[in-house]
Motif scaffolding. Structure first.
Motif, PDB file in Angstrom:
ATOM      1  N   SER A 171       0.980  -1.188   0.128  1.00 20.63           N
ATOM      2  CA  SER A 171      -0.253  -0.231   0.340  1.00 20.63           C
ATOM      3  C   SER A 171       0.835   1.334  -0.151  1.00 20.63           C
ATOM      4  O   SER A 171       0.453   1.982  -0.215  1.00 20.63           O
ATOM      5  CB  SER A 171      -0.739  -0.441   0.812  1.00 20.63           C
ATOM      6  OG  SER A 171      -1.441  -1.348   1.374  1.00 20.63           O
ATOM      7  N   GLN A 174       0.908   2.715  -3.402  1.00 24.47           N
ATOM      8  CA  GLN A 174      -0.430   3.642  -3.727  1.00 24.47           C
ATOM      9  C   GLN A 174       0.410   4.937  -3.393  1.00 24.47           C
ATOM     10  O   GLN A 174      -0.238   5.898  -4.196  1.00 24.47           O
ATOM     11  CB  GLN A 174      -1.737   3.049  -2.541  1.00 24.47           C
ATOM     12  CG  GLN A 174      -2.033   1.281  -2.908  1.00 24.47           C
ATOM     13  CD  GLN A 174      -3.454   2.144  -2.172  1.00 24.47           C
ATOM     14  OE1 GLN A 174      -4.484   3.311  -1.679  1.00 24.47           O
ATOM     15  NE2 GLN A 174      -3.450   0.655  -1.504  1.00 24.47           N
ATOM     16  N   ARG A 195       6.855  -8.245   8.319  1.00 26.67           N
ATOM     17  CA  ARG A 195       6.934  -8.191   8.823  1.00 26.67           C
ATOM     18  C   ARG A 195       7.640  -9.225   9.743  1.00 26.67           C
ATOM     19  O   ARG A 195       7.748  -9.983   9.159  1.00 26.67           O
ATOM     20  CB  ARG A 195       5.616  -8.406   9.006  1.00 26.67           C
ATOM     21  CG  ARG A 195       4.441  -7.571   7.948  1.00 26.67           C
ATOM     22  CD  ARG A 195       3.069  -8.389   8.250  1.00 26.67           C
ATOM     23  NE  ARG A 195       2.465  -7.438   6.770  1.00 26.67           N
ATOM     24  CZ  ARG A 195       1.461  -7.412   6.757  1.00 26.67           C
ATOM     25  NH1 ARG A 195       0.617  -8.383   7.243  1.00 26.67           N
ATOM     26  NH2 ARG A 195       0.668  -7.226   5.738  1.00 26.67           N
ATOM     27  N   GLN A 209       3.593  -9.007  -2.005  1.00 26.88           N
ATOM     28  CA  GLN A 209       1.924  -8.421  -2.318  1.00 26.88           C
ATOM     29  C   GLN A 209       1.407  -7.922  -3.292  1.00 26.88           C
ATOM     30  O   GLN A 209       2.354  -7.877  -4.734  1.00 26.88           O
ATOM     31  CB  GLN A 209       1.574  -7.736  -1.297  1.00 26.88           C
ATOM     32  CG  GLN A 209       1.330  -7.908  -0.054  1.00 26.88           C
ATOM     33  CD  GLN A 209       0.466  -6.769   0.813  1.00 26.88           C
ATOM     34  OE1 GLN A 209       0.422  -5.659   0.890  1.00 26.88           O
ATOM     35  NE2 GLN A 209      -0.300  -7.349   2.712  1.00 26.88           N
ATOM     36  N   GLU A 211      -0.350  -4.873  -5.068  1.00 21.46           N
ATOM     37  CA  GLU A 211      -1.677  -3.725  -4.827  1.00 21.46           C
ATOM     38  C   GLU A 211      -2.071  -3.417  -5.832  1.00 21.46           C
ATOM     39  O   GLU A 211      -1.916  -3.147  -6.939  1.00 21.46           O
ATOM     40  CB  GLU A 211      -0.959  -2.692  -4.098  1.00 21.46           C
ATOM     41  CG  GLU A 211      -2.101  -1.293  -3.242  1.00 21.46           C
ATOM     42  CD  GLU A 211      -1.715  -2.016  -1.865  1.00 21.46           C
ATOM     43  OE1 GLU A 211      -1.120  -3.218  -2.118  1.00 21.46           O
ATOM     44  OE2 GLU A 211      -2.895  -1.495  -1.445  1.00 21.46           O
TER      45      GLU A 211
END
Ligand code: DAH
Length: 341
Positions: A171, A174, A195, A209, A211
């Motif tokens: 994200s 973004q 993480r 990921q 997005e």
């Protein structure tokens, strides 16, 4: 001037050392020694200069020399002929030495597929840095300092600079897109995220990921749903069912999580779907007005949707991989199973 005998001796040595490796070398030898203007002919012509009392002896030496030159020629001719009769020394019918080529990693295959599905409907690829600052990873995404949502993701901090983190989600891309690109924007952002998790079959400290972000005038939740329906149909086939559940993400309002009907059991219940018939594959929602404002975009004029999915999750659903650790162990017995897919 050397005598005939001396000349003969010189050439004899040359003949003794002859080693005709192929037909061309042998032919050179023949022309040089036995040809019409060759050494044997020339030496024979010298006979007339030999004193009469030595002629008999010289004639015998010359004869022996001539015989040696001819014998040598025959010997090599036969040798080469024998080699030629054997045929080529390489057995062309033997199989070649195999050169194993690598295989594409299953995560990369799935990522490529996700990206190309969205490219078909006008999304373009955008990427961002894996070491992010707090603003792009959290604050601008409507997660100011001390916001409880920061605890949803256990973060790795970079010790050199308290403002830097290993991005916890894509994200952050973004944020970078809204900061730099003129509207409208329609991007798909694949990448690695980190993480602070204990590594197990179901969790890893790094994963991938993808997005998606679309911001324009009049973008609605219906557009989001239609886009994701299209994605699911392309990725998992037209019989796959989809459901949305209300959820919470700080950077979207309203937010949802999307499940698909289990691709293994078709909905009747199995290990993959934990006997629920559904598997969650992504989070999504309408871009939060605060986030648009953070980048100087008027939420009364522009709206947008966003979604984020885990590439490992999609790969797990597609190929029934039951242990996340397999993706990073580089065990060729695992990787080869995806060859040619
Ligand atoms: N960033 C979220 C996560 O890592 C995933 C996500 C949820 C991304 C909703 C989005 C979204 O863009 O709208 O869990």
């Amino acid at each position: 001037m050397p005598s005939l005998q001396e000349l003969i001796q010189l050439h004899q040595e040359e003949i003794n050392n002859l080693n005709a490796a192929d037909a061309a070398e042998l032919e050179n030898y023949r022309i040089r020694f036995l040809g019409a203007k060759g050494i044997v002919k020339n030496l024979s012509a010298e006979m007339k200069n030999v004193p009469a009392d030595q002629r008999k002896e010289a004639g015998q030496i010359l004869n022996a020399f001539k015989n040696l030159a001819e014998e040598k020629y025959e010997v090599f001719k036969n040798l080469l002929q024998k080699e030629a009769d054997k045929g080529p020394s390489i057995d062309m019918s033997l199989p070649g030495t195999p050169l194993p080529i690598g295989t594409r990693h299953p995560l990369r295959m799935v990522e490529n597929q996700i990206v190309s599905i969205f490219e078909k409907i006008g999304f373009s690829v955008a990427t961002g840095p894996e070491i992010e600052d707090d603003w792009h990873n959290f604050t601008s995404l409507n997660m100011p300092e001390h916001h409880p949502a920061r605890d949803m993701q256990d973060t790795f901090y970079v010790s050199q600079n308290p403002d830097w983190v290993l991005r916890t989600h894509t994200s952050s891309v973004q944020a970078r897109i809204l900061e730099t690109q003129p509207l409208p924007v329609r991007v798909i952002c694949p990448g690695r995220v980190y993480r602070n998790e204990t590594i197990s079959a179901r969790a890893h400290c790094f994963f991938h990921q993808c997005e998606g972000l679309y911001v324009d005038k009049n973008v609605s939740f219906a557009d989001l749903k239609q886009t994701l329906y299209y994605f699911v149909t392309e990725m998992f086939g037209p019989d796959t069912k989809v459901r949305f559940r209300p959820s919470y993400f700080p950077f979207t309002e309203p937010s949802a999580e999307m499940d698909i009907s289990c691709t293994v059991c078709g909905g009747s219940g199995c290990n993959l779907c934990k006997h629920s018939g559904w598997v969650e594959i992504l989070g999504c929602g309408m871009v939060h007005p605060n986030m648009l404002r953070n980048f100087g975009i008027d939420p009364e004029v522009y709206t947008g949707f966003a979604f984020g999915m885990g590439v490992e999750r999609i790969t797990q659903v597609k190929f029934q991989v039951n242990d996340l650790r397999l993706y990073s162990q580089n065990d060729v017995r695992f990787l080869r199973q995806f060859q040619g897919l």
